[in-house]
Design an enzyme around this catalytic site. Structure first.
Site, PDB file in Angstrom:
ATOM      1  N   ASP A  17       0.860  -1.173   0.000  1.00 18.75           N
ATOM      2  CA  ASP A  17       0.000   0.000   0.000  1.00 18.75           C
ATOM      3  C   ASP A  17       0.911   1.242   0.000  1.00 18.75           C
ATOM      4  O   ASP A  17       2.096   1.131   0.318  1.00 18.75           O
ATOM      5  CB  ASP A  17      -0.876  -0.061   1.261  1.00 18.75           C
ATOM      6  CG  ASP A  17      -1.613   1.223   1.504  1.00 18.75           C
ATOM      7  OD1 ASP A  17      -2.395   1.617   0.628  1.00 18.75           O
ATOM      8  OD2 ASP A  17      -1.400   1.840   2.578  1.00 18.75           O
ATOM      9  N   ASP A  19      -0.071   5.227   0.864  1.00 22.04           N
ATOM     10  CA  ASP A  19      -0.248   6.211   1.947  1.00 22.04           C
ATOM     11  C   ASP A  19      -0.274   5.514   3.306  1.00 22.04           C
ATOM     12  O   ASP A  19      -1.096   4.627   3.550  1.00 22.04           O
ATOM     13  CB  ASP A  19      -1.577   6.974   1.781  1.00 22.04           C
ATOM     14  CG  ASP A  19      -1.575   7.925   0.594  1.00 22.04           C
ATOM     15  OD1 ASP A  19      -0.625   8.700   0.462  1.00 22.04           O
ATOM     16  OD2 ASP A  19      -2.542   7.898  -0.186  1.00 22.04           O
ATOM     17  N   ASP A 179      -1.679  -0.506   5.887  1.00 15.02           N
ATOM     18  CA  ASP A 179      -1.911   0.130   7.189  1.00 15.02           C
ATOM     19  C   ASP A 179      -3.376   0.197   7.581  1.00 15.02           C
ATOM     20  O   ASP A 179      -3.682   0.587   8.703  1.00 15.02           O
ATOM     21  CB  ASP A 179      -1.339   1.555   7.196  1.00 15.02           C
ATOM     22  CG  ASP A 179      -2.097   2.500   6.266  1.00 15.02           C
ATOM     23  OD1 ASP A 179      -2.461   2.064   5.151  1.00 15.02           O
ATOM     24  OD2 ASP A 179      -2.334   3.665   6.649  1.00 15.02           O
TER      25      ASP A 179
HETATM   26  O1  LIG Z   1      -5.154   8.036  -0.571  1.00 15.38           O
HETATM   27  C1  LIG Z   1      -5.973   7.267  -0.024  1.00 15.38           C
HETATM   28  O2  LIG Z   1      -7.128   7.597   0.313  1.00 15.38           O
HETATM   29  C2  LIG Z   1      -5.555   5.853   0.282  1.00 15.38           C
HETATM   30  O3  LIG Z   1      -4.284   5.553  -0.233  1.00 15.38           O
HETATM   31  P1  LIG Z   1      -3.629   4.133   0.140  1.00 15.38           P
HETATM   32  O4  LIG Z   1      -4.533   3.083  -0.441  1.00 15.38           O
HETATM   33  O5  LIG Z   1      -2.273   4.205  -0.514  1.00 15.38           O
HETATM   34  O6  LIG Z   1      -3.544   4.077   1.632  1.00 15.38           O
HETATM   35 MG   LIG Z   2      -2.787   3.256   3.376  1.00 16.71          MG
END
Ligand SMILES: O=C(O)COP(=O)(O)O
Ligand SMILES: [Mg+2]
Length: 234
Positions: A17, A19, A179
């Site tokens: 993942d 963020d 996360d």
């Molecule tokens: O930007 C978002 O809302 C989520 O991003 P992610 O899936 O990389 O955690």
């Molecule tokens: Mg994330």
């Protein structure tokens, strides 16, 4: 989507993942979101708020910020505020966003042990791709997919399965690391093991989401850990 068939002996794949897992983007997400909602005089959000807002991409984040402040917003306004968000975020990228401690050494270790890596993020491609490029990470990955790459996104299994296919890997030899609930649920839905990280933006402790394993630093993400989880998958 490619129709490339995965070779029988394709490398096992570690899917990250973005963020809150690979990259600490919270400061810049909060800055751009606050710039965006200030256009409608909404009070700024905090990191604590962000853990409830982030996860389903920028459009949903804007909608959730309005819900948090109990303000109505219609679809056309979401679209114009999304443009405002995207403009601000892109203009400042990479801002203060940085890879979490130990990520690059972890990628080196996995690569040396014969593992491939991919990114499966709900961030829109037009943000995820240039951010990874600016942080000099793009070449590390066999595939990078965003929240708008396919018709569905995490927690839908098809987002992870599509990422695995693009990477030329196999679901039975892939693992997801993330996360938040979207990552752990997407992995469960796709039938791949998951590792939760404690340092991201989940609104509940990641262990409560019951990933197959929890780490609190990338030093713990070793080829031995990954191969053990792949060997014991259900
Ligand atoms: O930007 C978002 O809302 C989520 O991003 P992610 O899936 O990389 O955690
Ligand atoms: Mg994330």
């Amino acid at each position: 989507m490619t129709s490339r068939k995965a070779p029988i002996l394709s490398a096992p794949l570690v899917i990250f993942d973005l963020d809150g897992t690979m990259i600490d983007t919270a400061h810049d997400l909060i800055d751009s979101l606050n710039y965006t909602i200030a256009a409608r005089d909404l009070a700024p959000v905090t990191f604590e708020d962000l853990t409830h807002l982030v996860g389903q991409g920028a459009r949903v984040m804007i909608r959730r910020a309005f819900a948090l402040r109990e303000q109505p917003i219609d679809d056309s306004e979401v679209e114009s505020l999304l443009e405002r968000f995207l403009g601000h975020y892109k203009e400042h990228m990479p801002g203060k966003s940085r890879a979490y401690d130990g990520l690059e050494a972890c990628l080196d270790r996995l690569q040396a042990a014969g593992y491939a890596a991919a990114v499966c993020t709900n961030k829109m491609e037009e943000l995820a791709l240039p951010l990874l490029e600016k942080l000099s990470l793009t070449s590390r990955f066999s595939a990078i997919t965003g929240g708008d790459t396919f018709a569905v996104r995490k927690p839908d299994a098809a987002h992870i399965l599509g990422t695995i296919e693009r990477a030329g890997a196999l679901p039975a030899r892939s693992i997801m690391i993330g996360d938040s609930i979207n990552d752990i649920m997407a992995a469960r839905n796709a039938g791949v093991p998951s590792i939760g990280v404690t340092f991201g933006y989940s609104d509940v402790p990641v262990a409560e989401l019951k990933p197959d394993h929890v780490i609190s630093h990338f030093d713990e993400l070793t080829p031995e850990l990954v191969s053990g989880l792949l060997a014991h998958r259900n």
